[in-house]
Design an enzyme around this catalytic site. Sequence first.
Site: not given
Length: 143
Positions: A50, A76, A78, A94, A126, A130
């Site tokens: 990742r 995905r 981040l 969202h 952040d 979510d």
Amino acid sequence: MAALIDACEAGRVPGRVVAAAADRPCRALEVAAARRIPTVRADFGDYEDRESWSAALRDEVAAHEPDLVVSAGFMRILSPVFVDAFPGRLINLHPALLPAFPGPRAVRDALAFGSRVTGTTVHFVDYDVDHGPILLQEAARLP
């Protein structure tokens, strides 16, 4: 993607879409390409982990010098290497009224819970899923 491009072109959103990025083939890339907007694809499976994927995606997105990075339907997580590259300029759309129903199945989870009201949240991204300061929420009643 089409709605965002249209809103920018109509002046309802101040700005323009400078690129569209995804981790797989998707309708957003097709729409952007049809509107002659540059596209970026960083397939997650092409990277060791990742972190390296997030770094590659960061570099691709940063090359377009965006003032704002909008995550919409991007499924995905981040890594900080991406999040940190766009401080105060990375937002997520969202499909629920956060903090209720975070995660990839927000709509399904709200329906399964029996919610009478759902909605959408726009928030800064952040390191948590979510999560982050909320910019805007709009409620919608369920039938």
